[in-house]
Motif scaffolding. Sequence first.
Motif, PDB file in Angstrom:
ATOM      1  N   TYR A 100       0.856  -1.175   0.000  1.00  0.00           N
ATOM      2  CA  TYR A 100       0.000   0.000   0.000  1.00  0.00           C
ATOM      3  C   TYR A 100       0.903   1.239   0.000  1.00  0.00           C
ATOM      4  O   TYR A 100       2.084   1.164   0.346  1.00  0.00           O
ATOM      5  CB  TYR A 100      -0.858   0.053   1.271  1.00  0.00           C
ATOM      6  N   GLN A 131       0.662   5.666   0.952  1.00  0.00           N
ATOM      7  CA  GLN A 131      -0.120   6.800   1.417  1.00  0.00           C
ATOM      8  C   GLN A 131       0.621   8.083   1.080  1.00  0.00           C
ATOM      9  O   GLN A 131       1.718   8.343   1.597  1.00  0.00           O
ATOM     10  CB  GLN A 131      -0.365   6.725   2.921  1.00  0.00           C
ATOM     11  N   GLU A 174      -3.754   3.675  -0.128  1.00  0.00           N
ATOM     12  CA  GLU A 174      -4.311   2.967  -1.276  1.00  0.00           C
ATOM     13  C   GLU A 174      -3.506   1.713  -1.570  1.00  0.00           C
ATOM     14  O   GLU A 174      -2.285   1.667  -1.370  1.00  0.00           O
ATOM     15  CB  GLU A 174      -4.330   3.866  -2.513  1.00  0.00           C
TER      16      GLU A 174
END
Length: 116
Positions: free
Chosen positions: A37, A39, A46
């Motif tokens: 992920y 950020q 995300e």
Amino acid sequence: QVQLVESGGGLVQPGGSLRLSCAASGFAFNIYTMNWYRQAPGKERELVASITTSGITTNYADSVKGRFTISRDNTKNTVYLQMNSLKPHDTGVYYCNGVRQIRSYWGQGTKVTVSS
């Protein structure tokens, strides 16, 4: 004790490459789906890429398809993210995540800055 330790982040110019690593310990790495992920500043975290336990199936966010490659080495309990053709909007903190059923483990993140 479960640990996910990311490394490989840093400052890179647009168009450059970085390879992130995430070393796992304290759980059965080979039966967990692994995810990366990110950020970005001021934005929600995300999902960037994911890989199944065997490494056969991978999925990517549209924004990184064709530029990023996720892979894993179950003998080393490590997941990687090769990032090529980096763009300024790839800047953010990248987190490693391991998921199996209701269990979800997170690393502390590694910062990636794409800037000239």
